[in-house]
Scaffold this motif. Structure first.
Motif, short mmCIF file in Angstrom:
data_model
loop_
_atom_site.label_atom_id
_atom_site.label_comp_id
_atom_site.label_asym_id
_atom_site.label_seq_id
_atom_site.Cartn_x
_atom_site.Cartn_y
_atom_site.Cartn_z
N THR A 68 58.39 117.18 59.91
CA THR A 68 57.90 118.39 60.58
C THR A 68 56.61 118.82 59.89
OG1 THR A 68 60.14 119.05 61.14
CG2 THR A 68 58.44 120.76 61.22
N ALA A 69 55.55 119.03 60.67
CA ALA A 69 54.24 119.35 60.10
C ALA A 69 53.63 120.55 60.81
CB ALA A 69 53.31 118.14 60.25
N ALA A 70 52.72 121.20 60.11
CA ALA A 70 51.93 122.31 60.66
C ALA A 70 50.65 122.40 59.84
CB ALA A 70 52.72 123.61 60.61
N ALA A 71 49.70 123.15 60.32
CA ALA A 71 48.40 123.27 59.66
C ALA A 71 48.55 123.88 58.26
CB ALA A 71 47.47 124.13 60.50
N ALA A 72 47.70 123.43 57.37
CA ALA A 72 47.54 124.00 56.03
C ALA A 72 48.84 124.03 55.22
CB ALA A 72 46.93 125.39 56.12
N ARG A 73 49.62 122.98 55.31
CA ARG A 73 50.86 122.87 54.53
C ARG A 73 50.78 121.72 53.55
NH1 ARG A 73 56.08 123.65 58.52
NH2 ARG A 73 55.66 125.81 59.04
N HIS A 74 51.47 121.90 52.43
CA HIS A 74 51.71 120.81 51.49
C HIS A 74 53.17 120.46 51.68
CE1 HIS A 74 51.08 118.89 47.31
NE2 HIS A 74 52.11 118.35 47.89
N ILE A 75 53.43 119.30 52.24
CA ILE A 75 54.79 118.88 52.58
C ILE A 75 55.29 117.93 51.50
CG2 ILE A 75 56.20 117.72 54.32
CD1 ILE A 75 53.85 118.44 56.31
N MET A 76 56.41 118.27 50.90
CA MET A 76 57.02 117.42 49.88
C MET A 76 57.87 116.35 50.56
SD MET A 76 55.69 118.76 47.24
CE MET A 76 56.52 117.81 46.00
N LEU A 77 57.79 115.12 50.04
CA LEU A 77 58.57 113.99 50.57
C LEU A 77 59.39 113.36 49.46
CD1 LEU A 77 55.78 112.25 52.69
CD2 LEU A 77 57.56 113.79 53.51
N ASP A 78 60.48 112.73 49.84
CA ASP A 78 61.30 111.96 48.91
C ASP A 78 60.67 110.57 48.79
OD1 ASP A 78 63.16 110.40 47.59
OD2 ASP A 78 64.86 111.07 48.79
N PRO A 79 60.10 110.24 47.63
CA PRO A 79 59.42 108.94 47.49
C PRO A 79 60.30 107.75 47.80
CG PRO A 79 58.97 110.34 45.59
CD PRO A 79 60.03 111.03 46.40
N SER A 80 61.61 107.86 47.58
CA SER A 80 62.49 106.72 47.83
C SER A 80 62.51 106.34 49.31
CB SER A 80 63.91 107.00 47.33
OG SER A 80 64.53 108.00 48.11
N GLU A 81 62.22 107.29 50.19
CA GLU A 81 62.22 107.00 51.63
C GLU A 81 61.01 106.16 52.05
OE1 GLU A 81 62.60 110.77 53.59
OE2 GLU A 81 64.76 110.82 53.24
N PHE A 82 60.01 106.06 51.18
CA PHE A 82 58.80 105.30 51.50
C PHE A 82 58.58 104.13 50.54
CE2 PHE A 82 58.25 109.39 53.49
CZ PHE A 82 57.71 109.07 54.72
N ALA A 83 59.57 103.84 49.71
CA ALA A 83 59.46 102.70 48.78
C ALA A 83 59.34 101.41 49.59
CB ALA A 83 60.67 102.65 47.87
N GLY A 84 58.49 100.53 49.14
CA GLY A 84 58.32 99.25 49.82
C GLY A 84 57.30 99.26 50.93
N ILE A 85 56.62 100.38 51.14
CA ILE A 85 55.58 100.44 52.17
C ILE A 85 54.29 99.90 51.57
CG2 ILE A 85 54.21 101.96 53.66
CD1 ILE A 85 57.15 101.82 54.47
N GLY A 86 53.70 98.90 52.21
CA GLY A 86 52.47 98.29 51.72
C GLY A 86 51.23 98.92 52.30
N MET A 87 51.18 99.06 53.60
CA MET A 87 50.05 99.63 54.32
C MET A 87 50.64 100.61 55.32
SD MET A 87 46.66 99.43 54.70
CE MET A 87 46.21 97.88 53.97
N ILE A 88 50.09 101.82 55.40
CA ILE A 88 50.69 102.86 56.25
C ILE A 88 49.64 103.48 57.16
CG2 ILE A 88 50.35 104.77 54.63
CD1 ILE A 88 53.22 105.70 55.36
N LYS A 89 50.11 103.88 58.35
CA LYS A 89 49.35 104.73 59.27
C LYS A 89 50.23 105.95 59.55
CE LYS A 89 46.74 101.19 61.77
NZ LYS A 89 46.39 100.69 63.12
N VAL A 90 49.58 107.08 59.81
CA VAL A 90 50.27 108.32 60.14
C VAL A 90 50.01 108.63 61.61
CG1 VAL A 90 50.48 110.78 59.61
CG2 VAL A 90 49.97 109.15 57.78
N ARG A 91 51.07 109.01 62.33
CA ARG A 91 50.93 109.33 63.75
C ARG A 91 51.20 110.81 63.97
NH1 ARG A 91 54.76 106.47 65.73
NH2 ARG A 91 53.58 104.67 66.41
N SER A 92 50.40 111.40 64.83
CA SER A 92 50.65 112.74 65.34
C SER A 92 51.60 112.59 66.51
CB SER A 92 49.31 113.36 65.79
OG SER A 92 49.52 114.55 66.50
#
Length: 114
Positions: A68-92
């Motif tokens: 969940t995203a909105a303008a001007a936020r710093h969103i904390m993520l659990d790094p373990s959920e993204f372990a093993g990602i080599g190259m990433i793109k972000v989608r709106s």
């Protein structure tokens, strides 16, 4: 002493929903800094192991990884959920309902060394 965290920019171009790619190899994604202006939409992600072919990222239950995203936020993520990602793109939006941005938007991925 260097900062423990680094900030990798990815940009979603005007009238697009998918960002440029950024290499995460050697890093763990632990946060996202959203731009001050953002057309309302959640974030989803794509991964590539060959820097050319990208696939949507899903969790172990088979749901598309959505933040969940909105303008001007710093969103904390659990790094373990993204372990093993080599190259990433972000989608709106999601793979089924992408949301084009009405202006170019730069998102910062907060990473730390793996």
């Amino acid at each position: 002493m260097a900062d423990y965290f680094e900030y990798l920019p990815v940009t979603i171009a005007i009238n697009e929903s998918l960002s440029s790619k950024v290499r995460l190899a050697g890093y763990l994604l632990c946060g996202i800094i959203m731009p001050a202006a953002w057309d309302a939409a959640s974030l989803t992600f794509q991964n590539s192991i060959d820097d050319t072919n990208f696939a949507n990222i899903y969790d172990s239950a088979g749901a598309e990884k959505t933040v969940t995203a909105a303008a001007a936020r710093h969103i904390m993520l659990d790094p373990s959920e993204f372990a093993g990602i080599g190259m990433i793109k972000v989608r709106s939006g999601t793979s089924g309902a992408a949301a084009n941005q009405t202006a170019a938007r730069t998102i910062y991925l907060v990473v730390r060394p793996a």
